[in-house]
Scaffold this motif. Structure first.
Motif, PDB file in Angstrom:
ATOM      1  N   MET A 133      34.402 137.913  -7.925  1.00  0.00           N
ATOM      2  CA  MET A 133      34.157 136.785  -8.806  1.00  0.00           C
ATOM      3  C   MET A 133      34.012 135.520  -7.960  1.00  0.00           C
ATOM      4  SD  MET A 133      36.458 135.456 -12.019  1.00  0.00           S
ATOM      5  CE  MET A 133      37.766 134.905 -10.946  1.00  0.00           C
ATOM      6  N   PRO A 134      32.801 135.106  -7.567  1.00  0.00           N
ATOM      7  CA  PRO A 134      32.630 133.993  -6.648  1.00  0.00           C
ATOM      8  C   PRO A 134      32.992 132.643  -7.241  1.00  0.00           C
ATOM      9  CG  PRO A 134      30.497 134.748  -7.434  1.00  0.00           C
ATOM     10  CD  PRO A 134      31.507 135.741  -7.923  1.00  0.00           C
ATOM     11  N   ILE A 135      32.820 132.472  -8.577  1.00  0.00           N
ATOM     12  CA  ILE A 135      33.135 131.174  -9.171  1.00  0.00           C
ATOM     13  C   ILE A 135      34.641 131.018  -9.284  1.00  0.00           C
ATOM     14  CG2 ILE A 135      32.940 129.751 -11.243  1.00  0.00           C
ATOM     15  CD1 ILE A 135      30.244 131.045 -11.766  1.00  0.00           C
ATOM     16  N   SER A 136      35.144 129.873  -8.818  1.00  0.00           N
ATOM     17  CA  SER A 136      36.587 129.622  -8.839  1.00  0.00           C
ATOM     18  C   SER A 136      36.973 128.928 -10.138  1.00  0.00           C
ATOM     19  CB  SER A 136      36.987 128.751  -7.641  1.00  0.00           C
ATOM     20  OG  SER A 136      36.796 129.443  -6.431  1.00  0.00           O
ATOM     21  N   PHE A 137      37.659 129.685 -11.028  1.00  0.00           N
ATOM     22  CA  PHE A 137      38.182 129.109 -12.253  1.00  0.00           C
ATOM     23  C   PHE A 137      39.581 128.567 -11.993  1.00  0.00           C
ATOM     24  CE2 PHE A 137      34.887 131.817 -13.966  1.00  0.00           C
ATOM     25  CZ  PHE A 137      34.376 131.070 -15.009  1.00  0.00           C
ATOM     26  N   ALA A 138      39.925 127.468 -12.665  1.00  0.00           N
ATOM     27  CA  ALA A 138      41.255 126.880 -12.502  1.00  0.00           C
ATOM     28  C   ALA A 138      42.237 127.407 -13.542  1.00  0.00           C
ATOM     29  CB  ALA A 138      41.168 125.357 -12.596  1.00  0.00           C
ATOM     30  N   ASN A 139      41.747 127.761 -14.753  1.00  0.00           N
ATOM     31  CA  ASN A 139      42.653 128.107 -15.841  1.00  0.00           C
ATOM     32  C   ASN A 139      42.407 129.473 -16.463  1.00  0.00           C
ATOM     33  OD1 ASN A 139      44.051 125.491 -15.918  1.00  0.00           O
ATOM     34  ND2 ASN A 139      42.089 124.669 -16.610  1.00  0.00           N
ATOM     35  N   ILE A 140      41.170 129.891 -16.616  1.00  0.00           N
ATOM     36  CA  ILE A 140      40.885 131.175 -17.263  1.00  0.00           C
ATOM     37  C   ILE A 140      41.348 132.314 -16.346  1.00  0.00           C
ATOM     38  CG2 ILE A 140      39.068 132.695 -18.116  1.00  0.00           C
ATOM     39  CD1 ILE A 140      37.472 130.219 -18.864  1.00  0.00           C
ATOM     40  N   PRO A 141      42.240 133.176 -16.813  1.00  0.00           N
ATOM     41  CA  PRO A 141      42.762 134.247 -15.954  1.00  0.00           C
ATOM     42  C   PRO A 141      41.661 135.207 -15.525  1.00  0.00           C
ATOM     43  CG  PRO A 141      44.107 133.966 -17.927  1.00  0.00           C
ATOM     44  CD  PRO A 141      42.867 133.165 -18.140  1.00  0.00           C
ATOM     45  N   ALA A 142      41.793 135.728 -14.321  1.00  0.00           N
ATOM     46  CA  ALA A 142      40.803 136.675 -13.791  1.00  0.00           C
ATOM     47  C   ALA A 142      40.913 138.040 -14.470  1.00  0.00           C
ATOM     48  CB  ALA A 142      40.985 136.826 -12.281  1.00  0.00           C
ATOM     49  N   ASN A 175      36.048 126.891   8.050  1.00  0.00           N
ATOM     50  CA  ASN A 175      35.226 126.314   9.106  1.00  0.00           C
ATOM     51  C   ASN A 175      33.775 126.222   8.664  1.00  0.00           C
ATOM     52  OD1 ASN A 175      37.232 125.915  11.057  1.00  0.00           O
ATOM     53  ND2 ASN A 175      37.104 128.049  11.742  1.00  0.00           N
ATOM     54  N   ASP A 176      33.042 125.322   9.288  1.00  0.00           N
ATOM     55  CA  ASP A 176      31.604 125.286   9.078  1.00  0.00           C
ATOM     56  C   ASP A 176      30.993 126.624   9.495  1.00  0.00           C
ATOM     57  OD1 ASP A 176      31.532 122.649   8.148  1.00  0.00           O
ATOM     58  OD2 ASP A 176      31.429 121.826  10.177  1.00  0.00           O
ATOM     59  N   GLY A 177      30.023 127.077   8.751  1.00  0.00           N
ATOM     60  CA  GLY A 177      29.366 128.345   9.059  1.00  0.00           C
ATOM     61  C   GLY A 177      29.949 129.537   8.338  1.00  0.00           C
ATOM     62  N   THR A 178      31.078 129.340   7.635  1.00  0.00           N
ATOM     63  CA  THR A 178      31.676 130.443   6.880  1.00  0.00           C
ATOM     64  C   THR A 178      30.765 130.824   5.717  1.00  0.00           C
ATOM     65  OG1 THR A 178      33.902 129.680   7.449  1.00  0.00           O
ATOM     66  CG2 THR A 178      33.701 131.169   5.562  1.00  0.00           C
ATOM     67  N   LYS A 179      30.525 132.119   5.519  1.00  0.00           N
ATOM     68  CA  LYS A 179      29.671 132.602   4.442  1.00  0.00           C
ATOM     69  C   LYS A 179      30.526 132.897   3.213  1.00  0.00           C
ATOM     70  CE  LYS A 179      26.029 132.598   7.109  1.00  0.00           C
ATOM     71  NZ  LYS A 179      24.967 131.581   6.916  1.00  0.00           N
ATOM     72  N   PHE A 180      30.356 132.087   2.173  1.00  0.00           N
ATOM     73  CA  PHE A 180      31.111 132.322   0.942  1.00  0.00           C
ATOM     74  C   PHE A 180      30.170 132.134  -0.241  1.00  0.00           C
ATOM     75  CE2 PHE A 180      31.865 127.970   2.399  1.00  0.00           C
ATOM     76  CZ  PHE A 180      31.459 127.212   1.320  1.00  0.00           C
ATOM     77  N   GLY A 181      30.532 132.755  -1.338  1.00  0.00           N
ATOM     78  CA  GLY A 181      29.665 132.771  -2.504  1.00  0.00           C
ATOM     79  C   GLY A 181      29.576 131.430  -3.187  1.00  0.00           C
ATOM     80  N   PRO A 182      28.474 131.153  -3.858  1.00  0.00           N
ATOM     81  CA  PRO A 182      28.333 129.898  -4.612  1.00  0.00           C
ATOM     82  C   PRO A 182      29.356 129.841  -5.733  1.00  0.00           C
ATOM     83  CG  PRO A 182      26.571 131.435  -5.157  1.00  0.00           C
ATOM     84  CD  PRO A 182      27.298 132.030  -3.995  1.00  0.00           C
ATOM     85  N   GLY A 183      29.900 128.639  -5.940  1.00  0.00           N
ATOM     86  CA  GLY A 183      30.899 128.460  -6.979  1.00  0.00           C
ATOM     87  C   GLY A 183      32.320 128.598  -6.498  1.00  0.00           C
ATOM     88  N   GLN A 184      32.494 129.042  -5.252  1.00  0.00           N
ATOM     89  CA  GLN A 184      33.838 129.142  -4.697  1.00  0.00           C
ATOM     90  C   GLN A 184      34.421 127.759  -4.444  1.00  0.00           C
ATOM     91  OE1 GLN A 184      36.262 131.483  -3.416  1.00  0.00           O
ATOM     92  NE2 GLN A 184      35.286 132.716  -5.016  1.00  0.00           N
TER      93      GLN A 184
END
Length: 524
Positions: free
Chosen positions: A1-10, A421-430
């Motif tokens: 789940m790349p999008i980081s939710f603050a409240n909705i449980p995973a 760090n710069d250059g880290t590959k992470f999903g959009p929305g993280q």
């Protein structure tokens, strides 16, 4: 789940539609920059001492602090110069064993013609009509009645018990600033229709002011009770070393100061000092605070210094809220009475006062004082060497605005982010930031600040901006933030290199050899 939710449980299983609202990309900084007027109240004021109180009208100030009190009079001057911005009062109890200032007006001769006494108490006009049938005792009683009929005045009056031809004045509040209450006649002079009735003899206090007022309030409890409430513009009318030190410590750059790294509340302290040119030069030489601005006032000004302070603060708040980078020069201090034409500081004196860490004022075309330069008392660096880094109020006002803008952007957009760090590959929305992402955010914020006229030179800002992870703490981001604060047009210097006639040889060299006249008939 790349999008980081603050409240909705995973691991939620219950269908169907769930939404959480995120304001992090929408908010703008909306801090309310309050003014705070600090002064002595009277015993009949209803407000508790040493506790800040919001004030919305003169009637509220009179009720809370006592009519005619130092603080009530400060609000009168404030509201004459600023009707739109939030202001609070910080009442101080009269100092222990303090004495009220006093003075006497003696009526020595009865008039030979009817007229009006144009009396001024603390710059307030008190007209008293007299006739040829009035005796000195009758006139003394009329003066006392006229003064007591205006409860907003900072004095009360009583006819002297001995002789009945003197009017004894007593300041409403007890403090050394009672000595700031001037007693004068005919401020506008005969050209303004003010002159003493023929034959009438009046003797005013010898110095032109009430005297004998003693006592300087303690600020310790009041400052503690301010807590972490933001007060951006403080009008503080006491200029003794202890008072200035206390407020410099509260608003300065120490760990516990409001400009210190722990509190980040910021703010400015304004004051005023009456004195001769020589006394003010000596006074300014001993000061060195980047957060305090003290306006130099001529001895002959009828308005008390505590009202100068309130007017200065009111105009500063009103202008700096609109634009913290614009100079305050030419802003009129309404309802403040200047010294007479022959008693004002001249150009050399004003220039020297500003060079000695004092704010200066001069007279505008409407014959009212206006701010000429909002100088702070800062003059020397930590090694005692001359330094102009903080010499103007606008410098810290602009910097405070930039830092608040930056803090709002960072705390709104990245309140619970991970750091990579710069250059880290992470999903959009993280919810991840890198030094490069933060650097881009700071550059974008700088562009916005430049657009509204707070800073300049974007290219050099980019070149000197550093954002890096701390080598000893992987959870910490360090930033070197190098804004180039915009400056102000304060001096416009012109060399008027006139000529009576340009040299024709020079003209020929510039525009080339002259041509024969044009012949319209031949076309040549």
């Amino acid at each position: 789940m790349p999008i980081s939710f603050a409240n909705i449980p995973a691991n939620i299983k219950v269908p169907l539609y769930w939404v959480e609202v995120d304001p992090s990309m929408a908010g703008l900084p909306t801090i309310n920059l309050r003014a705070l007027l600090v002064g002595v109240m009277t015993a009949d004021g209803e407000a508790p001492a040493d506790i800040p109180l919001p004030i919305g009208s003169q009637a509220q100030a009179d009720l809370a602090f006592g009519q005619g009190s130092e603080l009530s009079r400060m609000f009168k001057a404030f509201f004459a110069n600023n009707f739109a911005n939030e202001v609070w009062g910080l009442p101080l109890a009269e100092p222990a064993a303090a004495a009220a200032a006093t003075g006497t007006i003696d009526v020595t001769d009865a008039p030979t013609a009817a007229g009006t006494i144009h009396l001024y108490i603390g710059g307030e006009h008190i007209p008293v009509n007299v006739s040829t049938s009035d005796t000195t005792a009758t006139i003394a009683q009329a003066i006392a009645n006229a003064i007591n009929d205006d409860p907003s005045l900072p004095v009360t009056a009583a006819v002297s018990a001995v002789g009945g031809t003197g009017v004894d004045l007593t300041s409403v509040f007890k403090s050394v600033n009672g000595n700031e209450i001037a007693v004068s006649l005919n401020y506008y002079g005969s050209r303004g229709g003010e002159q003493t009735p023929p034959g009438l003899g009046l003797t005013l206090p010898a110095s032109g002011f009430l005297t004998g007022g003693t006592g300087t309030p303690s600020f310790d409890t009041a400052i503690i009770n301010m807590g972490e409430e933001p007060f951006e513009y403080v009008a503080m009318p006491y200029t003794d070393s202890n008072s200035l030190f206390d407020w410099d410590q509260e608003y300065g750059f120490t760990d516990q100061g409001r400009w210190g790294w722990q509190r980040q509340l910021f703010g400015h302290v304004f004051s005023a000092k009456r004195g001769t040119y020589a006394d003010l030069i000596a006074f300014g030489d001993a000061l060195n605070s980047p957060v305090e601005s003290i306006m130099a006032v001529e001895v002959a000004s009828p308005s008390p210094s505590f009202e100068w302070v309130a007017a200065y603060t009111a105009k500063a708040q009103r202008a700096l809220i609109n634009d913290p980078a614009r100079p305050l020069q030419a802003l009129t201090l309404n309802d403040i009475k200047a010294a007479g034409v022959h008693q004002r500081f001249d150009f050399v004196e004003l220039n020297s006062l500003a060079s000695t860490g004092l704010a200066i004022q001069k007279i505008g075309g409407d014959n009212q004082p206006m701010i000429a330069r909002e100088q702070t008392t800062y003059q020397l660096n930590l090694y005692g060497q001359p330094d102009d880094a903080y010499e103007l109020v606008t410098t810290l006002a602009t910097l405070a605005k930039l830092l608040r803008n930056q803090k709002q952007a960072i705390t709104s957009k990245y309140p619970r982010h991970k750091l990579a760090n710069d250059g880290t590959k992470f999903g959009p929305g993280q919810a991840i930031v890198t030094p490069g992402i933060v650097k881009g955010e700071l550059i974008a914020q700088y562009q916005q600040d430049m657009y509204v006229g707070l800073v300049e030179d974007l290219s050099n800002f980019k070149r000197h901006l550093l954002v890096e992870r701390d080598p000893n703490d992987p959870n910490r981001l360090n930033v070197l933030y190098p804004p180039d604060l915009i400056n102000q047009l304060r001096i416009f210097a012109v060399l008027a290199q006139f000529r009576l006639q340009y040299d024709r040889g020079v003209d020929t060299a510039i525009i080339g050899p002259s041509q024969p006249p044009f012949n319209a008939a031949s076309g040549a």
